[in-house]
Design an enzyme around this catalytic site. Structure first.
Site, PDB file in Angstrom:
ATOM      1  N   TYR A 153     -55.745  47.673 -51.445  1.00  0.00           N
ATOM      2  CA  TYR A 153     -55.444  48.518 -52.609  1.00  0.00           C
ATOM      3  C   TYR A 153     -56.357  49.737 -52.747  1.00  0.00           C
ATOM      4  O   TYR A 153     -56.249  50.481 -53.722  1.00  0.00           O
ATOM      5  CB  TYR A 153     -55.495  47.685 -53.894  1.00  0.00           C
ATOM      6  CG  TYR A 153     -54.295  46.780 -54.056  1.00  0.00           C
ATOM      7  CD1 TYR A 153     -53.600  46.311 -52.952  1.00  0.00           C
ATOM      8  CD2 TYR A 153     -53.847  46.405 -55.303  1.00  0.00           C
ATOM      9  CE1 TYR A 153     -52.501  45.474 -53.090  1.00  0.00           C
ATOM     10  CE2 TYR A 153     -52.745  45.569 -55.453  1.00  0.00           C
ATOM     11  CZ  TYR A 153     -52.083  45.106 -54.346  1.00  0.00           C
ATOM     12  OH  TYR A 153     -51.000  44.279 -54.494  1.00  0.00           O
ATOM     13  N   LYS A 213     -56.636  34.298 -45.471  1.00  0.00           N
ATOM     14  CA  LYS A 213     -55.888  34.120 -44.225  1.00  0.00           C
ATOM     15  C   LYS A 213     -56.878  34.366 -43.085  1.00  0.00           C
ATOM     16  O   LYS A 213     -56.663  35.228 -42.210  1.00  0.00           O
ATOM     17  CB  LYS A 213     -54.701  35.103 -44.204  1.00  0.00           C
ATOM     18  CG  LYS A 213     -53.690  34.879 -43.110  1.00  0.00           C
ATOM     19  CD  LYS A 213     -52.792  33.677 -43.329  1.00  0.00           C
ATOM     20  CE  LYS A 213     -51.809  33.537 -42.171  1.00  0.00           C
ATOM     21  NZ  LYS A 213     -50.994  32.315 -42.242  1.00  0.00           N
ATOM     22  N   ASP A 245     -50.370  31.548 -47.238  1.00  0.00           N
ATOM     23  CA  ASP A 245     -48.968  31.115 -47.124  1.00  0.00           C
ATOM     24  C   ASP A 245     -48.818  29.688 -47.657  1.00  0.00           C
ATOM     25  O   ASP A 245     -47.880  29.373 -48.396  1.00  0.00           O
ATOM     26  CB  ASP A 245     -48.447  31.256 -45.691  1.00  0.00           C
ATOM     27  CG  ASP A 245     -49.438  30.793 -44.640  1.00  0.00           C
ATOM     28  OD1 ASP A 245     -50.608  30.519 -44.972  1.00  0.00           O
ATOM     29  OD2 ASP A 245     -49.038  30.684 -43.464  1.00  0.00           O
ATOM     30  N   ASP A 286     -52.519  39.386 -56.602  1.00  0.00           N
ATOM     31  CA  ASP A 286     -51.410  40.076 -57.259  1.00  0.00           C
ATOM     32  C   ASP A 286     -50.143  39.233 -57.112  1.00  0.00           C
ATOM     33  O   ASP A 286     -49.441  38.940 -58.080  1.00  0.00           O
ATOM     34  CB  ASP A 286     -51.238  41.461 -56.598  1.00  0.00           C
ATOM     35  CG  ASP A 286     -50.307  42.372 -57.362  1.00  0.00           C
ATOM     36  OD1 ASP A 286     -49.739  41.943 -58.374  1.00  0.00           O
ATOM     37  OD2 ASP A 286     -50.144  43.530 -56.922  1.00  0.00           O
ATOM     38  N   ASP A 304     -48.254  36.647 -60.036  1.00  0.00           N
ATOM     39  CA  ASP A 304     -46.881  36.888 -60.510  1.00  0.00           C
ATOM     40  C   ASP A 304     -46.029  35.638 -60.316  1.00  0.00           C
ATOM     41  O   ASP A 304     -45.196  35.296 -61.159  1.00  0.00           O
ATOM     42  CB  ASP A 304     -46.239  38.074 -59.769  1.00  0.00           C
ATOM     43  CG  ASP A 304     -46.561  39.416 -60.423  1.00  0.00           C
ATOM     44  OD1 ASP A 304     -47.658  39.540 -61.008  1.00  0.00           O
ATOM     45  OD2 ASP A 304     -45.731  40.340 -60.348  1.00  0.00           O
TER      46      ASP A 304
HETATM   47 MG    MG Z   1     -48.395  42.813 -59.969  1.00  0.00          MG
END
Ligand code: MG
Ligand code: NAI
Length: 346
Positions: free
Chosen positions: A135, A183, A216, A240, A244
């Site tokens: 990000y 990961k 995963d 993120d 969600d």
């Molecule tokens: Mg989001």
């Protein structure tokens, strides 16, 4: 922030309120009314940001807004609408605000609420590193025009501070387990560093159980059995996505709160956006924003009592079937009516 993971109780009782665009202008005033009931001593200062602000002032985040946010220390942010096409000079104000204020740890809890879509048994907290990973926006297209490259940056410093905050918080609020998500098998240099540093910090907290999952597998368990989780500690992108997913188990976006913490800084915001499809109709759900205010009270102002009053009022209203339209369509209450029902219960 104190070294024990709590904000100083001397944190100034000042709140910079940024409603933003769309339903931000509905849910933020509703949550401020609730705050004024439980903590009338908090001074409220309003500021502008977002798309409407950009059209008016030529910037989506005026310097005056940033200054006010810094001087208050605590910020309540509604939502802003970002255009879906490139606009010269426009940038996302919330991403800039988190970065400028160095609000490095994003806390996103999902707890079962008495609504039809929520999943019983869920009570988890995602602690997401908020300042680096993919990000940082270092992205380019190579000369061939057909190769996109993005840089992922993970540092010891940023990992250590978010990991320490996650463990200190776990101790303070009585959580029992932290799951480190990464990961590192595919990305041993970046995710591998995050994993190593997080495990080093974990060693300082023997009273908290630590485990780890590949991202995963973590997604699989989030769908299969979210009650497996207590605290999840992870990087920006994975956090993120996983938060969600978790929000769906909490009953939906209208109920999902968050707060981003930094040193002497707290930025509360609902997880949802500006909801242009329902903006201006007075039907948006202010619960996520009210619960974000409760997080400010608990984690920044050290007022767990006031936070619990808001949470209990929300629980009792939902338990009585007092719903906004995103929860249940038949007989749905508008934003103001729902807010009055909450205030009646405080
Ligand atoms: Mg989001
Ligand atoms: P969104 O979260 O605004 O809306 C998704 C769906 O959920 C819509 O159908 C909306 O009506 C519903 N919804 C969301 N919050 C609700 C609430 N409190 N009560 C009732 N229904 C609610 O996400 P979307 O549609 O992807 O994005 C819309 C705009 O918001 C975009 O411009 C996007 O860039 C922006 N956005 C801003 C964020 C922020 O400022 N932090 C975060 C996410 C999106």
């Amino acid at each position: 922030m104190h070294s024990n993971g709590t904000q100083a109780s001397v944190a100034p009782l000042k709140l910079c309120v940024i409603p933003g665009d769309g339903i931000g202008a509905e849910v933020v005033p509703a949550a401020v009314q609730v705050l004024q009931q439980v903590a009338p001593e908090v001074e409220i200062h309003s500021a502008e940001a977002g798309w409407a602000c950009f059209q008016k002032h030529g910037t989506s985040l005026p310097e005056s807004t940033l200054e006010l946010a810094r001087s208050c220390g605590a910020v309540l942010f509604g939502a802003t609408q970002s255009p879906a096409y490139p606009v010269e000079g426009y940038f996302s104000p919330i991403v800039r605000l988190r970065k400028t204020l160095r609000a490095y740890a994003n806390l996103r809890p999902t707890t079962w609420l008495p609504v039809p879509a929520a999943r019983p048994g869920v009570d988890l907290l995602v602690v997401r590193e908020n300042t680096e990973d993919l990000y940082i926006g270092r992205e380019q297209t190579r000369d061939d025009g057909d190769t996109g490259v993005a840089e992922k940056v993970i540092t010891r410093e940023a990992t250590e501070r978010v990991a320490r905050l996650a463990y200190q918080l776990a101790v303070r609020v009585g959580r029992r387990k932290v799951t480190i998500v990464h990961k590192a098998n595919v990305l041993p240099q970046s995710d591998g560093l995050f994993r190593r540093v997080a495990l080093e910090v974990a060693a300082d907290f023997p009273q908290i159980e630590t485990d780890e999952l590949f991202v995963d597998t973590a997604a699989y368990w989030m769908v299969k059995d979210p009650s497996r989780y207590d605290v999840i500690l992870t990087m920006n992108l994975y956090g993120d996505i996983l938060s969600d997913m978790a929000a769906a188990w909490g009953g939906g976006l209208g109920l999902a709160p968050s707060v981003s913490l930094g040193d002497g800084i707290a930025l509360a915001e609902p997880v949802h956006g500006s909801a242009p499809d329902i903006a201006g109709k007075g039907i948006s759900n202010p619960t996520a924003t009210m619960l974000s205010v409760a997080m400010l009270l608990r984690h920044y102002w050290d007022r767990a009592d006031a936070a619990a009053r808001i949470e209990h009022a929300v629980h009792r209203a939902l338990d009585s079937g007092e719903y906004t339209i995103d929860i249940y369509t038949d007989g749905a209450l508008g934003t103001n009516e729902f807010t009055s029902r909450i205030i009646d219960r405080l």
